[in-house]
Design a protein around this motif. Sequence first.
Motif, PDB file in Angstrom:
ATOM      1  N   LYS A  15       0.910  -1.173   0.092  1.00  0.00           N
ATOM      2  CA  LYS A  15       0.140   0.037  -0.015  1.00  0.00           C
ATOM      3  C   LYS A  15       0.940   1.278  -0.049  1.00  0.00           C
ATOM      4  O   LYS A  15       0.585   2.244  -0.695  1.00  0.00           O
ATOM      5  CB  LYS A  15      -1.013   0.049   1.147  1.00  0.00           C
ATOM      6  N   VAL A  16       1.951   1.205   0.814  1.00  0.00           N
ATOM      7  CA  VAL A  16       2.787   2.545   0.932  1.00  0.00           C
ATOM      8  C   VAL A  16       3.560   2.728  -0.455  1.00  0.00           C
ATOM      9  O   VAL A  16       3.634   3.616  -0.962  1.00  0.00           O
ATOM     10  CB  VAL A  16       3.800   2.285   1.956  1.00  0.00           C
ATOM     11  N   GLN A  17       3.956   1.520  -0.986  1.00  0.00           N
ATOM     12  CA  GLN A  17       4.768   1.669  -2.441  1.00  0.00           C
ATOM     13  C   GLN A  17       3.531   2.190  -3.247  1.00  0.00           C
ATOM     14  O   GLN A  17       3.984   2.904  -4.296  1.00  0.00           O
ATOM     15  CB  GLN A  17       5.283   0.378  -2.891  1.00  0.00           C
ATOM     16  N   LEU A  18       2.559   1.726  -3.439  1.00  0.00           N
ATOM     17  CA  LEU A  18       1.492   2.192  -4.439  1.00  0.00           C
ATOM     18  C   LEU A  18       1.096   3.628  -4.271  1.00  0.00           C
ATOM     19  O   LEU A  18       0.962   4.255  -5.105  1.00  0.00           O
ATOM     20  CB  LEU A  18       0.275   1.143  -4.244  1.00  0.00           C
ATOM     21  N   GLN A  19       0.853   4.066  -3.046  1.00  0.00           N
ATOM     22  CA  GLN A  19       0.631   5.311  -2.711  1.00  0.00           C
ATOM     23  C   GLN A  19       1.741   6.390  -3.139  1.00  0.00           C
ATOM     24  O   GLN A  19       1.591   7.390  -3.672  1.00  0.00           O
ATOM     25  CB  GLN A  19       0.498   5.779  -1.341  1.00  0.00           C
ATOM     26  N   ASP A  20       3.024   5.705  -2.994  1.00  0.00           N
ATOM     27  CA  ASP A  20       4.176   6.552  -3.416  1.00  0.00           C
ATOM     28  C   ASP A  20       4.626   6.806  -4.778  1.00  0.00           C
ATOM     29  O   ASP A  20       5.447   7.584  -5.240  1.00  0.00           O
ATOM     30  CB  ASP A  20       5.320   6.199  -2.596  1.00  0.00           C
ATOM     31  N   THR A  21       4.106   5.702  -5.701  1.00  0.00           N
ATOM     32  CA  THR A  21       4.672   5.491  -6.910  1.00  0.00           C
ATOM     33  C   THR A  21       3.548   5.936  -8.233  1.00  0.00           C
ATOM     34  O   THR A  21       3.839   5.864  -9.371  1.00  0.00           O
ATOM     35  CB  THR A  21       5.137   4.117  -7.276  1.00  0.00           C
ATOM     36  N   ALA A  22       2.475   6.267  -7.848  1.00  0.00           N
ATOM     37  CA  ALA A  22       1.231   6.363  -8.632  1.00  0.00           C
ATOM     38  C   ALA A  22       0.375   7.404  -8.133  1.00  0.00           C
ATOM     39  O   ALA A  22       0.007   7.778  -7.078  1.00  0.00           O
ATOM     40  CB  ALA A  22       0.541   4.935  -8.938  1.00  0.00           C
ATOM     41  N   LEU A  23      -0.242   8.114  -9.358  1.00  0.00           N
ATOM     42  CA  LEU A  23      -1.463   9.114  -9.185  1.00  0.00           C
ATOM     43  C   LEU A  23      -2.602   8.108  -9.260  1.00  0.00           C
ATOM     44  O   LEU A  23      -2.783   7.545 -10.269  1.00  0.00           O
ATOM     45  CB  LEU A  23      -1.001  10.250 -10.022  1.00  0.00           C
ATOM     46  N   TRP A  24      -3.566   8.011  -8.383  1.00  0.00           N
ATOM     47  CA  TRP A  24      -4.622   7.402  -8.418  1.00  0.00           C
ATOM     48  C   TRP A  24      -5.842   8.413  -8.821  1.00  0.00           C
ATOM     49  O   TRP A  24      -6.004   9.553  -8.645  1.00  0.00           O
ATOM     50  CB  TRP A  24      -4.908   6.638  -7.120  1.00  0.00           C
TER      51      TRP A  24
END
Length: 97
Positions: A15-24
Amino acid sequence: MESTNNSDEFYKKLKVQLQDTALWPTTYLYKFIVISETEKINQLKELFNHQGAVINTRESKNGKYTSVSINVRMKNPDAVIAKYKEVAVKIEGVISL
């Protein structure tokens, strides 16, 4: 119980990686490996049905396993993780990459 803790820890890090690497929202690439049984492959495809997913399959050299790549637009990291968990519960023996 140990595997549940490891699983929870894995999803927290993801979750942390996804939050840090993509614009949702964004398009996310899921990769799974299943035994080459039509039923299992169809179950996996059905879980992403009606979401506009682009699904590609590729059988292993010996034909025992099939890799399934799924590109689908997801609204946030929680939705990505929820889908991983749904797949793990509903499809026996699936490997998530």
